[in-house]
Enzyme design. Sequence first.
Site, short mmCIF file in Angstrom:
data_model
loop_
_atom_site.label_atom_id
_atom_site.label_comp_id
_atom_site.label_asym_id
_atom_site.label_seq_id
_atom_site.Cartn_x
_atom_site.Cartn_y
_atom_site.Cartn_z
N ARG A 1 11.18 3.93 3.28
CA ARG A 1 10.83 3.03 4.38
C ARG A 1 12.06 2.21 4.71
O ARG A 1 12.77 1.74 3.82
CB ARG A 1 9.69 2.10 3.98
CG ARG A 1 9.49 0.97 4.96
CD ARG A 1 8.26 0.17 4.67
NE ARG A 1 7.06 0.96 4.95
CZ ARG A 1 5.83 0.46 4.90
NH1 ARG A 1 5.65 -0.79 4.56
NH2 ARG A 1 4.79 1.22 5.18
N ARG B 1 0.80 -1.23 0.00
CA ARG B 1 0.00 0.00 0.00
C ARG B 1 0.83 1.27 0.00
O ARG B 1 0.60 2.16 -0.80
CB ARG B 1 -0.88 0.08 1.26
CG ARG B 1 -2.21 -0.53 1.14
CD ARG B 1 -2.61 -1.06 2.49
NE ARG B 1 -1.70 -2.16 2.80
CZ ARG B 1 -1.90 -3.41 2.42
NH1 ARG B 1 -2.97 -3.73 1.77
NH2 ARG B 1 -1.01 -4.36 2.68
N THR B 2 1.75 1.36 0.92
CA THR B 2 2.40 2.66 1.10
C THR B 2 3.19 3.02 -0.15
O THR B 2 3.07 4.12 -0.69
CB THR B 2 3.29 2.65 2.36
OG1 THR B 2 2.50 2.22 3.45
CG2 THR B 2 3.83 4.04 2.66
N LYS C 1 25.15 -3.65 -0.31
CA LYS C 1 26.62 -3.66 -0.33
C LYS C 1 27.18 -2.97 0.90
O LYS C 1 28.39 -2.82 1.04
CB LYS C 1 27.14 -2.93 -1.58
CG LYS C 1 26.69 -3.51 -2.89
CD LYS C 1 27.28 -2.68 -4.03
CE LYS C 1 26.70 -3.05 -5.37
NZ LYS C 1 27.08 -2.08 -6.40
N HIS D 1 5.15 6.16 11.53
CA HIS D 1 4.64 5.99 10.16
C HIS D 1 3.65 7.13 9.89
O HIS D 1 2.44 6.94 9.82
CB HIS D 1 3.96 4.62 10.04
CG HIS D 1 3.61 4.20 8.65
ND1 HIS D 1 3.66 5.04 7.57
CD2 HIS D 1 3.21 2.99 8.17
CE1 HIS D 1 3.30 4.38 6.48
NE2 HIS D 1 3.02 3.14 6.82
#
Length: 354
Positions: free
Chosen positions: A101, A51-52, A80, A129
């Site tokens: 995120r 969703r986000t 890396k 959030h």
Amino acid sequence: MRNLIDILDLSVEELDELIKVASDIIDNPSKYAKACEGKQLATLFFEPSTRTRMSFESAMNYLGGKVITVAGANTSSAAKGESIADTIKVVSNYVDIIAMRHRIEGAALVAANNTTVPFINAGDGGHFHPTQTLADLLTIYRESGRLDNLTVGICGDLKYGRTVHSLIAAMSRYENVKFVLISPEELKCPEYVFEGKDRGSFEVTTSLEEAMPKLDILYMTRIQKERFTDEATYERLKDSYILTPEKLLSAKPEMRILHPLPRVNEISVAVDDDPRAVYFKQTLYGRYMRMALILKLLKEKDLPDIERENDVVVDKYKCTNPVCITSCEQELKHKAIVRNGKVRCLYCEHDIKS
Ligand code: NCD
């Protein structure tokens, strides 16, 4: 630079303004179809998301802008060993705005300290959030008609649920909001979420059944499997609350049921047809609010961030949270804030020394 790390980076007036703009987008979508022409958004998702990420991308597309993306922790130079600071310095050269995120708490603050374009926290570990909260606020406003004078039940994983922490921070600024926090003892909301909240009253319980009749909003959440350090505890707690049509018999007819999704099994599918269930609509509201947010941050990119309240920053304490950004970012100095006599990590807000 305007960034959004914590929902408190937006004043109540700004939240109200975002709701107004989102409502105008709902009524007049064509007016906004070219609003971001020539602008680009980067979505950097180092943790799973449906969703986000997609609603950010869909939001930018509906505004006529373009999107470039990294989806997954193993597909970029993060795998890396590149630091967040370096990644953000580079990505700032490619786009006009960034949404990120990350599973590490405090990653968003480090990113914001290194960006040269507006930065949006799309979830930093179990911490915050804020854009889910924007979706939640628009849902509550449109479906219940107000953001004040509400009894809001929040049920499930209040410890690791970052959407819960941001929602409490936002809603405790509105008049006469009562929270009923429903969770197993082990998954209670962390203390830092309540500190400095001069409004809002909080009742804590383990019983969803007892809370049900008084609620105007029931905000269900998933038990956050990926944040548990021991599987046995997750197994024991995972089915703590399952909302069924029977349990809703004692709920108010005008109560609204929200969930940030994904749902695992904490809401029975049989509840989906109940007119009080608005969790799928909530995802659409999320796109509108992200459109409003992108517009705002691009317009205000040269304005300074809102000043945080009188936090004193000190550097003599070390954060011990294993998922704090200070445990993995090269040469990042530990910093603490002193708030109401408590010492907390500046990045993840974990208690350092009481
Ligand atoms: C939430 C999240 O990622 O914190 N999902 C979302 O963004 N809509 C909730 C969750 O994962 O349980």
